[in-house]
Motif scaffolding. Structure first.
Motif, PDB file in Angstrom:
ATOM      1  N   LEU A  50       0.817  -1.212   0.000  1.00 16.52           N
ATOM      2  CA  LEU A  50       0.000   0.000   0.000  1.00 16.52           C
ATOM      3  C   LEU A  50       0.851   1.263   0.000  1.00 16.52           C
ATOM      4  N   PHE A  51       1.913   1.268   0.818  1.00 21.96           N
ATOM      5  CA  PHE A  51       2.764   2.452   0.837  1.00 21.96           C
ATOM      6  C   PHE A  51       3.426   2.686  -0.526  1.00 21.96           C
ATOM      7  N   GLY A  52       3.873   1.607  -1.158  1.00 22.46           N
ATOM      8  CA  GLY A  52       4.496   1.735  -2.478  1.00 22.46           C
ATOM      9  C   GLY A  52       3.526   2.293  -3.508  1.00 22.46           C
ATOM     10  N   VAL A  53       2.280   1.823  -3.464  1.00 25.69           N
ATOM     11  CA  VAL A  53       1.271   2.293  -4.419  1.00 25.69           C
ATOM     12  C   VAL A  53       1.004   3.786  -4.212  1.00 25.69           C
ATOM     13  N   LEU A  54       0.906   4.209  -2.950  1.00 27.15           N
ATOM     14  CA  LEU A  54       0.670   5.632  -2.675  1.00 27.15           C
ATOM     15  C   LEU A  54       1.871   6.488  -3.083  1.00 27.15           C
ATOM     16  N   THR A  55       3.076   5.947  -2.883  1.00 26.22           N
ATOM     17  CA  THR A  55       4.280   6.687  -3.285  1.00 26.22           C
ATOM     18  C   THR A  55       4.297   6.889  -4.796  1.00 26.22           C
ATOM     19  N   LEU A  56       3.970   5.836  -5.553  1.00 31.29           N
ATOM     20  CA  LEU A  56       3.958   5.986  -7.008  1.00 31.29           C
ATOM     21  C   LEU A  56       2.869   6.963  -7.450  1.00 31.29           C
ATOM     22  N   ALA A  57       1.729   6.952  -6.758  1.00 30.23           N
ATOM     23  CA  ALA A  57       0.676   7.915  -7.084  1.00 30.23           C
ATOM     24  C   ALA A  57       1.183   9.339  -6.882  1.00 30.23           C
ATOM     25  N   PHE A  58       1.827   9.574  -5.736  1.00 29.40           N
ATOM     26  CA  PHE A  58       2.326  10.917  -5.424  1.00 29.40           C
ATOM     27  C   PHE A  58       3.430  11.326  -6.403  1.00 29.40           C
ATOM     28  N   ALA A  59       4.351  10.414  -6.680  1.00 29.22           N
ATOM     29  CA  ALA A  59       5.471  10.737  -7.566  1.00 29.22           C
ATOM     30  C   ALA A  59       4.982  11.058  -8.976  1.00 29.22           C
ATOM     31  N   ALA A  60       4.065  10.244  -9.490  1.00 24.80           N
ATOM     32  CA  ALA A  60       3.565  10.468 -10.854  1.00 24.80           C
ATOM     33  C   ALA A  60       2.842  11.808 -10.955  1.00 24.80           C
ATOM     34  N   ALA A  61       2.178  12.202  -9.873  1.00 26.83           N
ATOM     35  CA  ALA A  61       1.391  13.434  -9.919  1.00 26.83           C
ATOM     36  C   ALA A  61       2.231  14.680  -9.686  1.00 26.83           C
ATOM     37  N   THR A  62       3.368  14.549  -8.996  1.00 30.04           N
ATOM     38  CA  THR A  62       4.046  15.765  -8.541  1.00 30.04           C
ATOM     39  C   THR A  62       5.506  15.912  -8.956  1.00 30.04           C
ATOM     40  N   ALA A  63       6.163  14.854  -9.423  1.00 26.55           N
ATOM     41  CA  ALA A  63       7.620  14.940  -9.625  1.00 26.55           C
ATOM     42  C   ALA A  63       8.008  16.006 -10.643  1.00 26.55           C
ATOM     43  N   GLY A  64       7.225  16.132 -11.726  1.00 28.92           N
ATOM     44  CA  GLY A  64       7.552  17.138 -12.737  1.00 28.92           C
ATOM     45  C   GLY A  64       7.508  18.544 -12.162  1.00 28.92           C
ATOM     46  N   GLY A  65       6.463  18.833 -11.404  1.00 29.16           N
ATOM     47  CA  GLY A  65       6.332  20.162 -10.806  1.00 29.16           C
ATOM     48  C   GLY A  65       7.371  20.418  -9.729  1.00 29.16           C
ATOM     49  N   ILE A  66       7.712  19.369  -8.960  1.00 31.58           N
ATOM     50  CA  ILE A  66       8.738  19.540  -7.931  1.00 31.58           C
ATOM     51  C   ILE A  66      10.068  19.919  -8.577  1.00 31.58           C
ATOM     52  N   PHE A  67      10.435  19.194  -9.646  1.00 29.43           N
ATOM     53  CA  PHE A  67      11.695  19.497 -10.329  1.00 29.43           C
ATOM     54  C   PHE A  67      11.688  20.935 -10.854  1.00 29.43           C
ATOM     55  N   MET A 109       8.015   9.990 -15.795  1.00 29.05           N
ATOM     56  CA  MET A 109       9.386   9.469 -15.781  1.00 29.05           C
ATOM     57  C   MET A 109       9.756   8.975 -14.385  1.00 29.05           C
ATOM     58  N   ALA A 110       9.440   9.771 -13.357  1.00 29.96           N
ATOM     59  CA  ALA A 110       9.745   9.357 -11.981  1.00 29.96           C
ATOM     60  C   ALA A 110       9.014   8.060 -11.636  1.00 29.96           C
ATOM     61  N   ARG A 111       7.737   7.996 -12.032  1.00 31.28           N
ATOM     62  CA  ARG A 111       6.931   6.793 -11.789  1.00 31.28           C
ATOM     63  C   ARG A 111       7.614   5.543 -12.347  1.00 31.28           C
ATOM     64  N   ASP A 112       8.064   5.615 -13.598  1.00 28.46           N
ATOM     65  CA  ASP A 112       8.681   4.447 -14.229  1.00 28.46           C
ATOM     66  C   ASP A 112      10.031   4.120 -13.602  1.00 28.46           C
ATOM     67  N   LEU A 113      10.835   5.151 -13.320  1.00 29.54           N
ATOM     68  CA  LEU A 113      12.170   4.913 -12.762  1.00 29.54           C
ATOM     69  C   LEU A 113      12.087   4.298 -11.371  1.00 29.54           C
ATOM     70  N   LEU A 114      11.048   4.643 -10.588  1.00 29.54           N
ATOM     71  CA  LEU A 114      10.924   4.089  -9.232  1.00 29.54           C
ATOM     72  C   LEU A 114      10.692   2.579  -9.245  1.00 29.54           C
ATOM     73  N   VAL A 115      10.171   2.056 -10.330  1.00 31.91           N
ATOM     74  CA  VAL A 115      10.059   0.595 -10.429  1.00 31.91           C
ATOM     75  C   VAL A 115      11.051   0.073 -11.464  1.00 31.91           C
ATOM     76  N   THR A 116      12.139   0.859 -11.680  1.00 30.52           N
ATOM     77  CA  THR A 116      13.253   0.475 -12.558  1.00 30.52           C
ATOM     78  C   THR A 116      12.797   0.008 -13.932  1.00 30.52           C
ATOM     79  N   GLU A 117      11.899   0.809 -14.530  1.00 28.22           N
ATOM     80  CA  GLU A 117      11.602   0.616 -15.948  1.00 28.22           C
ATOM     81  C   GLU A 117      12.107   1.837 -16.705  1.00 28.22           C
TER      82      GLU A 117
END
Lengths: 209, 209, 209
Positions: free
Chosen positions: B32-49, B134-142
């Motif tokens: 569950l924590f991993g799923v929520l992390t990927l949700a957050f990363a996919a939604a926000t990583a571009g804007g954070i950068f 991009m962050a979403r995919d890299l976090l699961v090493t794709e």
């Protein structure tokens, strides 16, 4: 060194690093956008990280369009002329060593100018040199080459960064100091490639094998 | 566009991107924590950068709790209702295109407002759109999907960013400019999916095969 | 807690995290530089990310040489004494739980001191605790352990961060609050390891199997 010479050399380093990124992109069968992204990442990621850490907003890669233009040029050349680029692999490796030396020395220098402690500045200078290659490899999910057995790549960058920091600490004249530090980095990398000098791997036997 | 409409659309984009992250997390058997992390990363990583680059502290994802709440809601919905979410995959892809368009245009606009050179602002706008994926995919090493053959995803973001920057340079009224730029991005992405438009891959034969 | 005790505990956490990084580096057959890089990344990446987000330039890892020195010491010890380090794996896991607790609590506290909204501060505190391990795993292209089934690692960090934020909101005295929050995080992590408490994975059957 004159500013013109410095900024020319900086763009030469950018071009060489971008070619290493684009080459990997073609080999991994990325599309045109992917190849250009790897070119940009390989050329700029180290400097972007350094600038974020020292608080230089925006990082040069986003504030000066020549970095983007140079990386795109290298990417397009590699995309459409991959087989020719592969044939000049040795010259590319030499340009890459030039880029490593320039980025490590200029990165240390910039960090010191922003008031970073010398130990941190040396670390950031080294990262300026090797960070682009790490980002390049991670984007295609390969363990960064610089972390594995490779001919004294990070160590050469570290040498250049340390020499620059020592020269700055002794208040030696900046231009000759930078030149000597960059040259030392380049020579160490060059000799390491020629003679196969590498760092050791831990002496340990995997009990599961 | 009114601020209320804009911020509603922004959260719609956040929700759609978060679903794409959570979906990948479930498929990779994260907890569950991993799923929520990927949700957050996919939604926000571009804007954070983007915000780190332009020096907007703290990035919106950490300064406005609604982004986190929206991403968590999308993550929980996907975690507990994965099979239903998979069944509406086509609508999700449409929301994702809306998110891409909004993030690219709003990102360019924010970078220009922070005084970034137009070339850098366009680049940051595009990254605002594609960085989360991009962050979403890299976090699961794709390898990030956007770097491989995919129907004009980054190109659509780039189109939106370029149109916004041109409009801003010509001093056209902001709201209609943003609307047109976002609409162009959405339409290009939509047509590319429908018709299978893709960027080329380098024409090169691996000699080892 | 006195500042001396706090900074001693902070370096203990750094040492424990660095050992977890170096251990993975040896196992992946990285060279000496790679092992030291993983030690540094595991010990500092979470804090670096937090400091970039809140605008603390430079991040502590680059401004205070003791973090680098501590991580390097842990890396060298692990490189040359890997088999001995493996034998004390349980104590290392306990130190790691101490590091997690301290980093999560100190990270939340620092984010609040920089004026970040409590929700964002809790998020950054948790990331301070788990970010190093994520960077460590990603550098050798493994899916971060914390995203997969692992005994309440992120949840423990979250608990410590939430308790600290609540205490700060209620204006309780800082030192006892930090102590209780860190202790709660440590105990939850410890019990989770002992009893195998984990988060659920989505209940979903892959139709292609």
């Amino acid at each position: 060194m004159t500013p013109l010479l410095l900024s020319t050399l900086d763009l030469v380093g950018t071009f060489a690093f971008a070619i290493s990124g684009a080459t990997l992109g073609v080999r991994k069968r990325l599309d045109l956008f992917g190849v250009l992204t790897l070119a940009f990442a390989a050329a700029t990621a180290g400097g972007i990280f350094r600038d974020l850490v020292i608080g230089a907003h925006p990082p040069a890669a986003f504030g000066d369009w020549r970095y983007l233009a140079t990386a795109m040029a290298a990417g397009v050349v590699t995309f459409f002329g991959y087989e020719q680029v592969e044939r000049v692999r040795n010259p590319v490796q030499m340009f890459d060593a030039v880029g490593l030396a320039l980025f490590a020395v200029a990165g240390t220098s910039k960090a010191l100018a922003f008031g970073i402690h010398p130990v941190g500045a040396v670390l950031l200078g080294m990262i300026s040199g090797i960070g682009g290659g790490m980002a390049r490899d991670l984007l295609v999910t390969e363990i960064p080459a610089v972390l594995q057995r490779r001919e004294l790549y990070a160590v050469a960058a570290l040498l250049g960064a340390v020499l620059l920091a020592i020269g700055s600490w002794l208040e030696l004249p900046p231009a000759p100091t930078a030149l000597v530090a960059a040259f030392a980095c380049f020579v160490l990398r060059y000799l390491a490639i020629r003679r196969g000098w590498m760092l050791p791997v831990a002496n340990w036997r995997d009990p599961s094998l």
